[in-house]
Structure formats: structure tokens, C-alpha cells
Motif scaffolding. Sequence first.
Motif, PDB file in Angstrom:
ATOM      1  N   LYS A   6       0.844  -1.200   0.000  1.00  0.00           N
ATOM      2  CA  LYS A   6       0.000   0.000   0.000  1.00  0.00           C
ATOM      3  C   LYS A   6       0.879   1.249   0.000  1.00  0.00           C
ATOM      4  N   VAL A   7       0.402   2.273  -0.702  1.00  0.00           N
ATOM      5  CA  VAL A   7       1.122   3.558  -0.734  1.00  0.00           C
ATOM      6  C   VAL A   7       0.305   4.575   0.063  1.00  0.00           C
ATOM      7  N   VAL A   8       0.978   5.215   1.014  1.00  0.00           N
ATOM      8  CA  VAL A   8       0.285   6.121   1.941  1.00  0.00           C
ATOM      9  C   VAL A   8       0.980   7.481   1.966  1.00  0.00           C
ATOM     10  N   ILE A   9       0.221   8.548   1.770  1.00  0.00           N
ATOM     11  CA  ILE A   9       0.769   9.899   1.999  1.00  0.00           C
ATOM     12  C   ILE A   9       0.462  10.269   3.449  1.00  0.00           C
ATOM     13  N   VAL A  10       1.486  10.676   4.189  1.00  0.00           N
ATOM     14  CA  VAL A  10       1.299  11.134   5.569  1.00  0.00           C
ATOM     15  C   VAL A  10       1.761  12.584   5.654  1.00  0.00           C
ATOM     16  N   THR A  11       0.828  13.512   5.837  1.00  0.00           N
ATOM     17  CA  THR A  11       1.245  14.911   6.000  1.00  0.00           C
ATOM     18  C   THR A  11       1.556  15.170   7.476  1.00  0.00           C
ATOM     19  N   GLY A  12       2.452  16.126   7.701  1.00  0.00           N
ATOM     20  CA  GLY A  12       2.851  16.407   9.084  1.00  0.00           C
ATOM     21  C   GLY A  12       3.588  15.230   9.682  1.00  0.00           C
ATOM     22  N   ALA A  13       4.462  14.616   8.858  1.00  0.00           N
ATOM     23  CA  ALA A  13       5.161  13.399   9.297  1.00  0.00           C
ATOM     24  C   ALA A  13       6.505  13.699   9.947  1.00  0.00           C
ATOM     25  N   SER A  14       6.830  14.979  10.127  1.00  0.00           N
ATOM     26  CA  SER A  14       8.129  15.307  10.714  1.00  0.00           C
ATOM     27  C   SER A  14       8.083  15.366  12.240  1.00  0.00           C
ATOM     28  N   SER A  15       6.899  15.144  12.830  1.00  0.00           N
ATOM     29  CA  SER A  15       6.787  15.290  14.286  1.00  0.00           C
ATOM     30  C   SER A  15       5.565  14.532  14.801  1.00  0.00           C
ATOM     31  N   GLY A  16       5.564  14.245  16.071  1.00  0.00           N
ATOM     32  CA  GLY A  16       4.376  13.809  16.810  1.00  0.00           C
ATOM     33  C   GLY A  16       3.556  12.687  16.190  1.00  0.00           C
ATOM     34  N   LYS A  81       1.129   4.839  -7.504  1.00  0.00           N
ATOM     35  CA  LYS A  81      -0.293   4.781  -7.111  1.00  0.00           C
ATOM     36  C   LYS A  81      -0.460   5.377  -5.718  1.00  0.00           C
ATOM     37  N   LEU A  82      -1.711   5.453  -5.299  1.00  0.00           N
ATOM     38  CA  LEU A  82      -1.989   5.943  -3.944  1.00  0.00           C
ATOM     39  C   LEU A  82      -3.134   5.122  -3.345  1.00  0.00           C
ATOM     40  N   ASP A  83      -2.924   4.613  -2.131  1.00  0.00           N
ATOM     41  CA  ASP A  83      -3.970   3.834  -1.459  1.00  0.00           C
ATOM     42  C   ASP A  83      -4.606   4.568  -0.284  1.00  0.00           C
ATOM     43  N   VAL A  84      -3.794   5.352   0.438  1.00  0.00           N
ATOM     44  CA  VAL A  84      -4.318   6.029   1.636  1.00  0.00           C
ATOM     45  C   VAL A  84      -3.750   7.445   1.705  1.00  0.00           C
ATOM     46  N   LEU A  85      -4.642   8.398   1.963  1.00  0.00           N
ATOM     47  CA  LEU A  85      -4.209   9.775   2.229  1.00  0.00           C
ATOM     48  C   LEU A  85      -4.454  10.051   3.714  1.00  0.00           C
ATOM     49  N   LEU A  86      -3.390  10.308   4.452  1.00  0.00           N
ATOM     50  CA  LEU A  86      -3.521  10.630   5.883  1.00  0.00           C
ATOM     51  C   LEU A  86      -3.270  12.132   6.058  1.00  0.00           C
ATOM     52  N   THR A 130      -7.600   2.657  -6.776  1.00  0.00           N
ATOM     53  CA  THR A 130      -7.183   1.620  -5.816  1.00  0.00           C
ATOM     54  C   THR A 130      -8.298   1.260  -4.830  1.00  0.00           C
ATOM     55  N   LYS A 131      -9.457   1.958  -4.933  1.00  0.00           N
ATOM     56  CA  LYS A 131     -10.525   1.827  -3.910  1.00  0.00           C
ATOM     57  C   LYS A 131      -9.901   2.101  -2.535  1.00  0.00           C
ATOM     58  N   GLY A 132      -9.190   3.208  -2.494  1.00  0.00           N
ATOM     59  CA  GLY A 132      -8.434   3.550  -1.297  1.00  0.00           C
ATOM     60  C   GLY A 132      -9.269   4.317  -0.285  1.00  0.00           C
ATOM     61  N   ASN A 133      -8.606   4.917   0.665  1.00  0.00           N
ATOM     62  CA  ASN A 133      -9.354   5.661   1.687  1.00  0.00           C
ATOM     63  C   ASN A 133      -8.556   6.818   2.251  1.00  0.00           C
ATOM     64  N   ILE A 134      -9.275   7.653   2.989  1.00  0.00           N
ATOM     65  CA  ILE A 134      -8.686   8.868   3.573  1.00  0.00           C
ATOM     66  C   ILE A 134      -8.916   8.840   5.079  1.00  0.00           C
ATOM     67  N   ILE A 226      -5.462   5.076  13.591  1.00  0.00           N
ATOM     68  CA  ILE A 226      -5.302   5.424  12.169  1.00  0.00           C
ATOM     69  C   ILE A 226      -5.200   4.145  11.333  1.00  0.00           C
ATOM     70  N   ALA A 227      -4.367   3.230  11.775  1.00  0.00           N
ATOM     71  CA  ALA A 227      -4.186   1.984  11.021  1.00  0.00           C
ATOM     72  C   ALA A 227      -5.503   1.213  10.946  1.00  0.00           C
ATOM     73  N   TYR A 228      -6.243   1.220  12.044  1.00  0.00           N
ATOM     74  CA  TYR A 228      -7.551   0.532  12.071  1.00  0.00           C
ATOM     75  C   TYR A 228      -8.482   1.100  10.999  1.00  0.00           C
ATOM     76  N   LEU A 229      -8.612   2.440  10.958  1.00  0.00           N
ATOM     77  CA  LEU A 229      -9.529   3.050   9.979  1.00  0.00           C
ATOM     78  C   LEU A 229      -9.028   2.893   8.546  1.00  0.00           C
ATOM     79  N   ALA A 230      -7.710   2.885   8.376  1.00  0.00           N
ATOM     80  CA  ALA A 230      -7.136   2.807   7.025  1.00  0.00           C
ATOM     81  C   ALA A 230      -7.126   1.380   6.485  1.00  0.00           C
ATOM     82  N   ASP A 231      -7.286   0.403   7.376  1.00  0.00           N
ATOM     83  CA  ASP A 231      -7.190  -1.001   6.956  1.00  0.00           C
ATOM     84  C   ASP A 231      -8.492  -1.450   6.279  1.00  0.00           C
ATOM     85  N   ASP A 232      -8.369  -1.913   5.048  1.00  0.00           N
ATOM     86  CA  ASP A 232      -9.566  -2.258   4.276  1.00  0.00           C
ATOM     87  C   ASP A 232     -10.253  -3.513   4.771  1.00  0.00           C
ATOM     88  N   GLU A 233      -9.520  -4.388   5.455  1.00  0.00           N
ATOM     89  CA  GLU A 233     -10.180  -5.615   5.915  1.00  0.00           C
ATOM     90  C   GLU A 233     -11.052  -5.335   7.133  1.00  0.00           C
TER      91      GLU A 233
END
Length: 254
Positions: A6-16, A81-86, A130-134, A226-233
Motif C-alpha cells: 500500500k502507498v500512503v501519503i502522511v502529512t505532518g510526518a516530521s513530528s508527533g 499509485k496511492l492507497d491512503v491519504l492521511l 485503488t478503492k483507497g481511503n482517507i 489510524i491503522a484501524y480506519l485505514a485497513d480495508d479488511e
Amino acid sequence: MSFTGKVVIVTGASSGIGADAARHLAKLGAKVSIVGRNEKRLNQVAEQIKSAGSPAPLAIVADVTKDAQRIVDKTIKHFGKLDVLLNNAGIVIQDNVTEINLSEFDRIFDTNVRSVITLTKLSVPYLEKTKGNIVNVSSVAGLKAIPNIMTYCMSKAALDQFTKCSALDLAPKGIRVNSINPAAVRTPIFETFGVNEEQAEKMLEEYKKRYPLGRVGEVHDTSAAIAYLADDEVSSFLTGILLPVDGGSIVAGV
Ligand code: NDP
């Protein structure tokens, strides 16, 4: 739970919260595009991901209020591709109705709301494939009024409506949209709005006494949600959800 491939964009990934979510999702197999303005801190997170043996991340030094197109384009060019936008990047200031500064209001809304709308709009064609999610990172401040952070509360309330409305709009395309709404989580955010480390620690101690579970949130709590909501299963039938990650503070009326 696996994010392998899966390909995930994570914004604000430099902290916290964003940094930990990126490390966590990468550990679960995701290829992460990590986004932030602070190059040094972003590269540190990239190094941590690599040295944990997770898939190599793509570090994009960028401002979400200005560089949304570049963030999406670079991710697609690099990973295909893109699967998840965080949508996690966010800022807070202290203000209230008599002391509100409208240029600060614009800065908060640009970061916490407008950038999320832009990134979402640009990501939809790829997420549809990808039938991805946000997953949006909101706050309990979107669900209730908190004194002296008025603009922040309004921005998170707007984000929550965006989550719900875009969940409806994007459901026919097979794209899910959800948010986590954390209460206080131990991160450097408190120091970004004029509270020093000692005062931040005092605030967290106070929250701890009032939260039913007897502690404040830690980044592993938000990463797991986050992982729970992003997980398609596990979450394939969940959309438009605002998930409090709050130690019971909302139900306790704290
Ligand atoms: P931090 O201050 O630790 O991290 C904020 C992140 O957002 C940083 O990586 C920062 O990166 C990034 N960021 C801010 N503005 C921009 C911008 N214009 N462009 C790109 N990146 C940006 O805060 P947290 O981890 O605590 O907060 C993350 C999210 O969680 C926020 O949306 C916040 O509102 C929310 N939240 C936090 C809670 C808490 O108690 N900690 C509680 C509830 C919600 P850089 O500076 O490198 O650009």
C-alpha cells in the motif's frame, strides 16, 4: 493487519502523531510518502523508517498550504499509485472571540482545512483506482467547545463536516473517508503555541487526572486508530466515522 504494497501519503510526518503513524504504517508494510516543512526532522523520520527495516519512504519537503499538487505528483511518480491519504498536518493557536486575529484565523484554516480539501481533491482520481481511503486527523476540539482555542475548534469542526460530506460524495467511487478525533496526546504541539515544556507537562498532568482512563494519549494510541480506519479488511464498512481517541473524555463530559 498488513499494509504490504500500500502507498500512503502522511502529512505532518516530521513530528508527533504523523511521524509515529508513518513509522507504524511502514512497519506494517506500507510505502510512505512523508511530508513536512522541516527537512532535518523529516529526514530523521525517514532514517528511523529505513533503520527499522521497513520499505524505503519518500521524503517530500513541502508546505501543505502551497504544495499539494507537488506532494501528490511526486508520490505518484515515485510509487505509481496511492492507497491512503492521511491528512494529519495541523497547527493550533490560542485565541478567543475578543482577541481573534483574522490573519491567524486564515493561517489556521489554510493549514487545518483548506489544504485537506485540496489534497483530497487531487488524490481522488488515484484513490478511485485503488478503492483507497482517507483518514483525517481532527480533534475532540471539533466535537466540543474548548476555551481559548476558538479558531482551532472551528477549524476541526469544519474538518469534521468535510469528513462526513466527502464520505458521502466519495462512497459511490468506493473511497472511504474517516477521522480520528484525539484528546490530548503527548507531542511537541503544545510548545508550538507558546507553552514551554514545563507548562505542557503541567497541562498534561491536569488532563490525566480528568480523563476516565487516567492517562493522556500517546502517539501509539493514535497510530493504532489510524491503522484501524485505514485497513480495508477491518474497516471496509466504515465511512464518515469521527472516532474519538480520548480515554473516555467525551463521554465523561470532560
Ligand atoms: P506536532 O506539532 O508534533 O506536529 C505537527 C506536524 O504538522 C508537523 O510534522 C509539522 O511539520 C506539520 N505541519 C504543520 N503545518 C504544516 C504545513 N503548512 N505544511 C506541512 N506540514 C505542516 O503536532 P501533533 O503531532 O500533536 O499534531 C498532529 C495533528 O494532530 C494536528 O492536526 C493536530 O491538530 C492533531 N491533534 C493533536 C493533539 C495533541 O494533543 N497532540 C490532539 C488532537 C488533535 P513541519 O513543522 O515540519 O512543517
